[in-house]
Design a protein around this motif. Structure first.
Motif, PDB file in Angstrom:
ATOM      1  N   LYS A  57       0.825  -1.202   0.000  1.00  0.00           N
ATOM      2  CA  LYS A  57       0.000   0.000   0.000  1.00  0.00           C
ATOM      3  C   LYS A  57       0.863   1.258   0.000  1.00  0.00           C
ATOM      4  O   LYS A  57       2.061   1.219   0.252  1.00  0.00           O
ATOM      5  CB  LYS A  57      -0.912   0.008   1.242  1.00  0.00           C
ATOM      6  CG  LYS A  57      -1.876  -1.160   1.312  1.00  0.00           C
ATOM      7  CD  LYS A  57      -2.893  -1.128   0.173  1.00  0.00           C
ATOM      8  CE  LYS A  57      -3.925  -2.250   0.329  1.00  0.00           C
ATOM      9  NZ  LYS A  57      -4.945  -2.222  -0.762  1.00  0.00           N
ATOM     10  N   LYS A  58       0.216   2.396  -0.279  1.00  0.00           N
ATOM     11  CA  LYS A  58       0.917   3.689  -0.332  1.00  0.00           C
ATOM     12  C   LYS A  58       0.499   4.536   0.869  1.00  0.00           C
ATOM     13  O   LYS A  58      -0.694   4.796   1.066  1.00  0.00           O
ATOM     14  CB  LYS A  58       0.588   4.423  -1.626  1.00  0.00           C
ATOM     15  CG  LYS A  58       1.011   3.689  -2.886  1.00  0.00           C
ATOM     16  CD  LYS A  58       0.631   4.481  -4.120  1.00  0.00           C
ATOM     17  CE  LYS A  58       1.010   3.744  -5.394  1.00  0.00           C
ATOM     18  NZ  LYS A  58       0.251   2.468  -5.561  1.00  0.00           N
ATOM     19  N   LEU A  59       1.504   4.962   1.625  1.00  0.00           N
ATOM     20  CA  LEU A  59       1.282   5.831   2.778  1.00  0.00           C
ATOM     21  C   LEU A  59       1.942   7.176   2.490  1.00  0.00           C
ATOM     22  O   LEU A  59       3.111   7.229   2.108  1.00  0.00           O
ATOM     23  CB  LEU A  59       1.873   5.215   4.038  1.00  0.00           C
ATOM     24  CG  LEU A  59       1.912   6.117   5.278  1.00  0.00           C
ATOM     25  CD1 LEU A  59       0.518   6.214   5.890  1.00  0.00           C
ATOM     26  CD2 LEU A  59       2.902   5.598   6.303  1.00  0.00           C
ATOM     27  N   ALA A  60       1.210   8.255   2.685  1.00  0.00           N
ATOM     28  CA  ALA A  60       1.766   9.595   2.491  1.00  0.00           C
ATOM     29  C   ALA A  60       1.918  10.284   3.837  1.00  0.00           C
ATOM     30  O   ALA A  60       1.031  10.198   4.700  1.00  0.00           O
ATOM     31  CB  ALA A  60       0.870  10.422   1.579  1.00  0.00           C
ATOM     32  N   LEU A  61       3.048  10.959   4.022  1.00  0.00           N
ATOM     33  CA  LEU A  61       3.291  11.773   5.212  1.00  0.00           C
ATOM     34  C   LEU A  61       3.301  13.229   4.782  1.00  0.00           C
ATOM     35  O   LEU A  61       4.118  13.624   3.945  1.00  0.00           O
ATOM     36  CB  LEU A  61       4.634  11.406   5.848  1.00  0.00           C
ATOM     37  CG  LEU A  61       4.786   9.984   6.385  1.00  0.00           C
ATOM     38  CD1 LEU A  61       6.227   9.735   6.817  1.00  0.00           C
ATOM     39  CD2 LEU A  61       3.835   9.738   7.548  1.00  0.00           C
TER      40      LEU A  61
END
Length: 611
Positions: free
Chosen positions: A395-399
């Motif tokens: 999955k893609k996690l953005a900060l």
């Protein structure tokens, strides 16, 4: 001042600090000589050759004096016939023997020193590259490079020259004084009463002159620093029309250099005149008194000649000790600085040809469980406070969040550059401590905003992601990163040299090389730290296509200020003042109608519409 000296490239041994020698400092510094242990047999043999060389050298004054007496029909020593040819033959035989042992001594000491120094260099470099990131955060690269160059060069000089010279001069001094007394006690008493005065004066004057010389070198280093800074920032100098100011600043520094140099020359001249007067005064006194002894028949002409030669040996030995002692001081200081690196605690990372082999595969699930963090150098200033989030494998996690809120620190923790101060970090649901540091870093890759490329070829830079990759794999990775076309546009293609830090490539080209390198590594977890923030629109489009390919089927942690690039992330974590202030996907965060993410996205959308 130290920075200027390093910038100017001044690594002369004179500039190395000379600490006061204490028992504890000497004991610590002697650890560096443990590197001689594997060569102790050759070292002992070299010392034997050195001793023989020094002792045979001391026979020549006696032989030459005997030769002069033999020419006058006198026998100086009972064991040496009054035969000029016989004495000359013995002298030539001893000279040949002395030449052979001198060659052996030099050959052995250089071999021992070079091999020992090579081991020190290897161990120091090995230790440097295995030290934690925190070590480098608190030190300048120029300082560390100085330890590998100037400090080790000083140690090399001592191992190859100073130690041998110290022993040789000690032998010459000790035996020389004994022989002076043996040849003529009266002359020896007069001679030895003069020499200490000269040596003490030489030490006092020498130290004063060295201080002036060092001050002049510091000023010169400052002037060189001005030149370097001015030329690097020449556009700013011209933009502010400050050419006169910079020229005046440089001129003032050079005037200070000249003033110190002239002052130093004045004292050097006084010192040289004093030494010449003392030395020649001593020689004249010895010859005058010796001639009076010859006239009364107390000694022969040969004895006087022998005495004068031995006195030259003794004077030379005494005169060399201040510089040898200074070299020893510098070496002790250099050894201590090198040992500081060798004594540092390194990371628990495997350094071997097989360090790319993964023992514990990571699928890509990542969890921060109430993580707090403060940098070791600033323990009272928390950077992260109770950070918790989870991202599934693939999955893609953005900060997202303002600058300085800890987003890049989170990336550093994922790479295990640092350990959390509180809480835990989990990979695939397991504590990070259950994985080896080598396995974690082998399965995590980062594409930073400011890509660092090494000064070799494009092929070498892409291949850095997988050192055993063949040419086909490198080309395949470059194609997937949208880099193949611009690479082949260069005359040398993949063998194009990128220059220091990749200076010959544009920002977008460097980013795509870094993406190709990450693709070749094939990590389980990917970190994108502001990977497109400094690119123009066309470069950003090409890099985004490459990033889309890179993020496929792997866990991605995206750090971005430009929120349009994270709209499609599976989860967005908003970090504010070191804390998680909000969490959700783009639609969920925007539907709230408030919050930091909604505010920043609305602001950036409005700015884009205006442009």
């Amino acid at each position: 001042m130290a920075r200027a000296r390093l910038n100017s490239g001044n690594t002369q041994s004179e500039d190395l600090p000379k600490p006061k020698i204490s028992k504890e400092l000497l004991k610590r510094a002697l650890k560096i000589f443990s590197y001689l242990r594997p060569y102790r047999g050759k070292f002992i043999l070299g010392m034997l050759f050195l001793t023989l060389s020094s002792l045979t050298m001391l026979t020549f004054p006696a032989l030459l004096g005997s030769m002069i007496d033999a020419a006058q029909g006198r026998q100086t020593y009972p064991w040496l016939p009054a035969d000029v040819l016989y004495i000359g033959g013995i002298s030539m035989a001893i000279l040949l023997f002395q030449s052979i042992v001198s060659f052996g001594r030099i050959r052995l000491f250089v071999e021992i020193a070079e091999k020992a120094l090579s081991s020190i260099r290897k161990d120091t470099y090995h230790k440097l590259i295995t030290l934690p990131v925190e070590f480098f955060a608190n030190r300048r690269v120029g300082e560390l490079n100085s330890r590998l160059s100037a400090d080790l060069a000083q140690i090399q000089d001592t191992l190859t020259t100073t130690l041998a010279e110290m022993l040789r001069q000690t032998i010459s001094l000790a035996f020389g004084v004994c022989l002076l007394v043996f040849v003529c006690p009266k002359l020896a008493l007069m001679n030895l009463s003069i020499l200490p005065i000269i040596v003490v004066a030489a030490m006092i004057f020498g130290r004063f002159i060295r201080n002036l010389s060092r001050q002049a070198q510091d000023q010169l280093a400052d002037s060189n620093s001005i030149v370097q800074e001015t030329l690097l920032g020449i556009s700013n100098v011209k933009a502010f029309v400050n050419e006169y100011y910079e020229a005046k600043r440089y001129s003032n520094k050079l005037d200070a250099v000249v003033s110190l140099a002239v002052k130093g020359a004045t004292y050097r001249g006084m010192f040289a005149s004093f030494i010449i007067f003392c030395i020649f005064g001593a020689v004249i006194s010895v010859i005058w008194y010796g001639a009076s002894l010859v006239s009364t028949g107390e000694i022969s002409v040969g004895d006087l000649t022998t005495y004068i030669l031995y006195s030259m040996f003794v004077a030379g030995s005494m005169g060399s000790f201040p510089e040898l002692y200074a070299n020893i001081q510098r070496t002790i200081g250099a050894s201590e600085r090198v040992l500081e690196i060798l004594d540092e605690e390194q990371e628990a990372i495997i350094i071997s040809e097989n360090n790319k082999e993964i023992e514990q595969p990571i699928l890509g699930s990542l969890t921060f469980n109430h993580v707090g963090f403060s940098y070791p150098s600033r323990p009272d200033l928390p950077i992260l406070k109770d950070i918790s989030f989870h991202v599934e494998a693939g999955k893609k996690l953005a900060l997202v969040g303002p600058s300085g809120t800890g987003k890049s620190t989170i990336a550093a923790l994922i790479l295990q550059f640092y350990k959390p101060s509180d809480g835990s970090l989990l990979y695939d649901g397991k504590e990070s401590s259950q994985f080896s540091l080598t396995d974690i870093r082998n399965q995590v890759a980062i594409v930073p905003q400011d890509v660092l490329l090494f000064g070799g070829t494009i092929r070498e830079n892409i291949g850095y992601g997988k050192l055993d990759a063949d040419a086909e794999d490198i080309v395949k990775a470059a194609k997937r990163a949208n880099a193949h076309d611009f690479i082949m546009a260069f005359p040398q293609g993949y063998d194009t040299v990128v220059g220091e830090r990749g200076i010959k490539l544009s920002g977008g080209q460097r980013q795509r090389i870094a993406i190709a390198r990450a693709l070749l590594k094939d990590p389980a977890i990917l970190i994108l730290d502001e990977a497109t923030s400094s690119l123009d629109s066309e470069s950003e489009r090409l890099v985004q296509l490459a990033l889309k390919e890179l993020m496929r089927d792997r866990t991605s942690v995206i750090i971005a200020h430009r929120l349009s690039t994270v709209k499609n992330a599976d989860q967005i974590v908003v970090v504010e003042n070191g804390k998680v202030s909000d969490m959700g996907n783009h639609v969920e965060l925007m539907s709230k109608g408030s919050g930091l993410y909604h505010h920043l996205y609305s602001l950036q959308s409005a700015q884009k519409a205006e442009n």
